[in-house]
Design an enzyme around this catalytic site. Sequence first.
Site, mmCIF file in Angstrom:
data_model
loop_
_atom_site.group_PDB
_atom_site.id
_atom_site.type_symbol
_atom_site.label_atom_id
_atom_site.label_comp_id
_atom_site.label_asym_id
_atom_site.label_seq_id
_atom_site.Cartn_x
_atom_site.Cartn_y
_atom_site.Cartn_z
ATOM 1 N N TYR A 88 -9.572 11.357 4.130
ATOM 2 C CA TYR A 88 -9.700 11.263 2.674
ATOM 3 C C TYR A 88 -10.948 11.976 2.164
ATOM 4 C CZ TYR A 88 -5.938 7.953 3.236
ATOM 5 O OH TYR A 88 -4.743 7.377 3.564
ATOM 6 N N HIS B 270 0.844 -1.197 0.000
ATOM 7 C CA HIS B 270 0.000 0.000 0.000
ATOM 8 C C HIS B 270 0.883 1.253 0.000
ATOM 9 C CE1 HIS B 270 -3.895 2.002 0.539
ATOM 10 N NE2 HIS B 270 -3.128 2.953 1.044
ATOM 11 N N ALA B 271 0.675 2.120 -0.994
ATOM 12 C CA ALA B 271 1.586 3.250 -1.197
ATOM 13 C C ALA B 271 1.650 4.155 0.033
ATOM 14 C CB ALA B 271 1.120 4.062 -2.397
ATOM 15 N N GLU C 130 -3.455 14.668 2.868
ATOM 16 C CA GLU C 130 -3.938 13.832 1.769
ATOM 17 C C GLU C 130 -4.347 14.652 0.546
ATOM 18 O OE1 GLU C 130 -3.405 10.774 1.924
ATOM 19 O OE2 GLU C 130 -3.057 10.568 4.083
ATOM 20 N N HIS D 144 -6.632 0.487 5.424
ATOM 21 C CA HIS D 144 -6.630 1.449 6.526
ATOM 22 C C HIS D 144 -7.270 0.899 7.794
ATOM 23 C CE1 HIS D 144 -6.042 3.450 2.741
ATOM 24 N NE2 HIS D 144 -5.475 4.459 3.368
ATOM 25 N N HIS E 120 2.804 14.394 -0.219
ATOM 26 C CA HIS E 120 3.179 14.170 1.187
ATOM 27 C C HIS E 120 4.654 14.519 1.399
ATOM 28 C CE1 HIS E 120 -0.557 12.212 2.247
ATOM 29 N NE2 HIS E 120 -0.355 11.141 1.505
ATOM 30 N N HIS F 117 0.170 11.997 -5.725
ATOM 31 C CA HIS F 117 -0.423 12.038 -4.379
ATOM 32 C C HIS F 117 0.662 11.839 -3.312
ATOM 33 C CE1 HIS F 117 -3.403 11.062 -1.169
ATOM 34 N NE2 HIS F 117 -2.444 10.250 -0.770
ATOM 35 N N GLU F 118 1.467 10.809 -3.495
ATOM 36 C CA GLU F 118 2.505 10.502 -2.493
ATOM 37 C C GLU F 118 3.561 11.599 -2.442
ATOM 38 O OE1 GLU F 118 1.895 8.228 -0.440
ATOM 39 O OE2 GLU F 118 0.336 7.187 -1.552
HETATM 40 N N1 ASP Z 1 -1.848 7.110 -0.825
HETATM 41 C C1 ASP Z 1 -2.994 6.342 -1.058
HETATM 42 C C2 ASP Z 1 -3.760 6.344 0.261
HETATM 43 O O1 ASP Z 1 -3.477 7.440 0.872
HETATM 44 C C3 ASP Z 1 -2.449 5.052 -1.469
HETATM 45 C C4 ASP Z 1 -3.193 4.380 -2.527
HETATM 46 O O2 ASP Z 1 -4.089 4.959 -3.132
HETATM 47 O O3 ASP Z 1 -2.839 3.233 -2.784
HETATM 48 O O4 ASP Z 1 -3.944 5.427 1.043
HETATM 49 N N1 SER Z 2 -5.217 6.159 -0.789
HETATM 50 C C1 SER Z 2 -6.428 6.040 -0.096
HETATM 51 C C2 SER Z 2 -6.952 4.628 -0.180
HETATM 52 O O1 SER Z 2 -6.325 3.815 -0.826
HETATM 53 C C3 SER Z 2 -7.404 7.016 -0.656
HETATM 54 O O2 SER Z 2 -7.521 6.897 -2.038
HETATM 55 O O3 SER Z 2 -7.975 4.331 0.382
HETATM 56 ZN ZN ZN Z 3 -1.940 9.604 1.174
#
Ligand code: ASP
Ligand code: SER
Ligand code: ZN
Length: 587
Positions: free
Chosen positions: A496, A343-344, A401, A486, A377, A373-374
């Site tokens: 999010y 998971h990123a 985020e 999560h 951060h 996105h990353e």
């Molecule tokens: N960064 C995304 C999230 O915040 C990671 C994803 O979309 O895989 O969890």
């Molecule tokens: N990165 C977050 C998730 O994977 C929001 O897109 O749920």
């Molecule tokens: Zn993120």
Amino acid sequence: MFALMLAAVLSFPATVLGQAKPTAKTATAAQARAFIEKAEKRLKELSIQYAQADWVSQNFITDDTAALSADANKNLIAATTEFATQATRFDGLKLPADVARKLLLLKLSLTLPAPKNDAERSELANLVVSMQGDYGKGKYCPDGDQNKRLDLGALSRILAESRDPKQLLDAWRGWHAIAPPMRQRYTRFVELANKGARELGFADSGAMWRAKYDMPPDAFAREVDRLWLQVKPLYDALHAHVRAKLREKYGADVVPENGPIPAHLLGNMWAQQWGNIYPLVSPPEQEKTFDLTEILKARKTDEKEMVRIGERFFTSLGFAPLPQTFWERSLFAKPRDRDVVCHASAWSIDFKEDLRLKMCIEITEEDFQTIHHELGHNFYQRAYNKQPVLFQDSANDGFHEAVGDSVALSITPEYLKQIGLIEKVPGVEGDLGYLMKIALDKVAFLPEVRPAEYNKAWWELRKKYQGVAPPVARSEAEFDPGAKYHVAANVPYTRYFLAHILQFQMFRAMCREAGYTGPLHRCTIYNNKAAGAKLNKMLEMGLSRPWPEALEALTGEKQIDARAMLDYFAPLKAWLDEQNKGRKVGW
Ligand code: ASP
Ligand code: SER
Ligand code: ZN
């Protein structure tokens, strides 16, 4: 996601840790400052130790690395709890604003509160790392055949690409089967975390999470409801159209006319981003004129180059390039020989320059977006690295985020042409298709489902807000929330929802700063130093001031507002309303 070691955050009326009586008579402001500075120094050391241990445990999932990470986490939690308790001796004392804010942040800072009892604290730290590890290792073997093992990446590809409902269902069920073994551990984990939160003076750990938004938790909950009502008509319109098109595709016995959509048909394991089914729902004649995934693959763009392209966007705004160590220490591709947490996530290990990305990048448009996105951060982390440790975080967790996504909204056809990825910018006739693609990812995401619930409650919430249903009957023998990263990793999720609204507000402000006046979805701030400077103003504040002030630094506005998002999608909304005439909207 981003990894925050010093689990940070914020301000609402003090005395949350009601147990110790103020001893304002004996304590002084100078002692308070000395105390908080000592605490910051110690927490910084422990956070770095935990970051290093956890980096290794997520990159090499083994029992030993898990034990080392849990131990470091336990030490950090123990010290934070101890300092937070000691800090109550300054309650009621008149303090300089920065010291007062730091004391408050310290008290609210744990995302994972733990009981003071050492054995229970260890147990909790072990539970978290073990659930996250199991999620990272999760695999499905069709027909029980070990040679056909499919990980989340492979199963997600099936969800994205297959149009065979049987195969989709099989992949969906296969992944969800990783979670039931976590169910018992999760129950115990919630019990212990709630106990920890109660010892710190909160009703439970959810209440502690909701206390972190610079306003009383109830007022914040009302804000979230207000925002949801603002965007709900847009969600409902998209939902109704997508349901009708899926019904055309899969037939009346698979997709109901008026009810929720079965969760396996939306192109994503959690039905949270629907961009992968764009071809099934696109406006007629609006099949995209280009396919970024195909272009990236045809050009043989590799994982690192995808990240380089993202980095160049940020440097075009005036940010310094990422440090050399970022390129040496990051994980960009899924290793062949071991399990990792794919998971990123974006990391700052040392509160200074040791920034890292950990991501099993695939050469797709979706991952191209996620990279931006990353990196958002990482650039945020570096922008606030001159702040004291307790202020080294985003204004609230939604801000962290939102930043990369607000930058990624500039990945317009115009921008792709500028960097040579496409040859020709489609005319305005391409706009509806472009907006539809983005809406499928960003609007579909909005019905944020609070993940910390058990199976029946989980699906009730998903039906109520999201209008999706399980594709097959589920029982309490399952643990479907645990099939979402999560939940397994204890990452609060409201961030999010906030981010999906904030990113449009931030984007609009940057476009304004760049002097752009056309339709919002055609704006790109690429190369615009003025927009970058304005963004940086907000980023470098970190958590030093309440979030409305940070928002104001970038946007001039103190309230979160979904208007920018609604304006952005206005042409699509008009088109959807037209399509939905005669269809039932809602479920
Ligand atoms: N960064 C995304 C999230 O915040 C990671 C994803 O979309 O895989 O969890
Ligand atoms: N990165 C977050 C998730 O994977 C929001 O897109 O749920
Ligand atoms: Zn993120």
